[in-house]
Design a protein around this motif. Structure first.
Motif: not given
Length: 343
Positions: A29-56
């Motif tokens: 999808r990134l190869a040659g892409a010239d328009r913006p796009f959003v991907i939901r939950a791409l990094a939902a399994d990151w430990p950093l994301v999970k920590a942030g969901l608990q609190s700042g």
């Protein structure tokens, strides 16, 4: 003059969303892409994301466990000055650039998080692998053969004026909420760009306050808004910002973390176009009109059109830098430029 009215960014069209099922899907999808796009939950399994969901505080604790012992550069706004890191009325920066240990910076955020009127605190474009140990390995998006610069952006609520970057950019909201407002590359004149050599963070920015646009002072900004799109990112969501697209970025939560990846799909020995623009200002911009017209024609001939007629009459083995560049001829061209600038 009356204060400009507030503008509701949520009324703008939303950037299209794409579904990505695997690293191979993302790569394609990134190869040659010239328009913006959003991907939901791409990094939902990151430990950093999970920590942030608990609190700042949990997100900061997670980062502290990975930090390297070195000074971090950060921006500190003035108390009561708001979230916009920008110029003041004298065209000086409305924030200070300081250095401190990450525990010291986070201690200041601990003391003011969520309090109205507190100073903006912002760590911008921190190299994840240089300043943290194991953070990138535990929290990253696989990007195939690309070799991106992975950066992390950390802070309290902030608003960063519309600017653009030469590389492609995949931005991942890791904690808090982010809103991006994007404009196509051709909107530069309608964004009323500020100084090139005196900028908040190295890139020329729009002088328009996007949340309160002054259409009397900046009438062409209405044309820019007609092309604008927004993306509102929750933790784990990602946005692809193509090369040269203008983006206004807001960190909306009391504590926010963004991870982004920059890369250029060009040969690594090529130079940066911004450098050529600066050199053209130095060498051409202030010439007389007839001289500028001559150099414009030469640029068209050698650079922008670059047709076969440029080299058809020269033997292939003698074309030098007029032929497609190699690492060797690019190095020769760079050396010639450096010698000329050192005179």
């Amino acid at each position: 003059m009356a204060e400009a009215a507030a503008f509701d960014l949520s009324t703008l069209p939303h950037i299209a969303e794409e579904e990505v099922g695997s690293a191979a899907d993302l790569d394609a999808r990134l190869a040659g892409a010239d328009r913006p796009f959003v991907i939901r939950a791409l990094a939902a399994d990151w430990p950093l994301v999970k920590a942030g969901l608990q609190s700042g505080g949990e997100a900061r604790a997670y980062l502290l466990r990975h930090r390297r012992e070195r000074a971090f550069t950060f921006s500190l706004g003035q108390p009561g000055a708001g979230e916009r890191l920008f110029y003041d009325d004298r065209m000086e920066m409305n924030f200070r650039t300081l250095k401190g240990s990450l525990p010291e910076v986070f201690g200041a955020i601990d003391a003011t998080e969520g309090q109205p009127g507190g100073p903006a605190i912002y760590l911008a474009s921190i190299d994840m692998q240089h300043y943290f140990d194991g953070l990138h390995e535990a929290n990253h998006v696989p990007l195939g053969e690309r070799k991106p610069l992975a950066s992390i952006w950390i802070g309290t609520p902030t608003r960063i004026a519309a600017h653009n970057d030469v590389p492609d950019n995949l931005a991942v909201c890791a904690a808090g909420r982010r809103r991006f407002t994007l404009f196509p590359p051709d909107q530069f004149a309608n964004l009323y760009l500020g100084p090139i050599d005196h900028t908040p963070a190295g890139r020329t920015v729009s002088m328009v306050d996007l949340t309160r646009p002054d259409f009397e002072a900046f009438p062409r900004f209405r044309e820019a808004l007609a092309t604008a799109q927004i993306a509102e990112l929750e933790p784990g969501d990602a946005l692809f910002v193509p090369s040269l697209w203008w983006h206004h970025v807001e960190a909306l939560s009391p504590f926010n973390i963004l991870v982004n990846y920059w890369w250029r799909e060009v040969r690594p020995f090529l130079g940066m176009p911004q450098d050529a623009l600066h050199h053209a200002m130095l060498a051409i911009r202030d010439l007389k009109p007839e001289a500028k017209a001559h150099w414009r024609a030469l640029f068209d001939h050698y650079v922008f059109e670059n047709g076969d007629e440029v080299t058809a009459h020269i033997p292939e083995n003698a074309r030098g830098v007029l032929a497609p560049l190699t690492a060797e001829t690019a190095g020769s061209l760079r050396a010639n430029i450096l010698r000329s600038l050192s005179r």
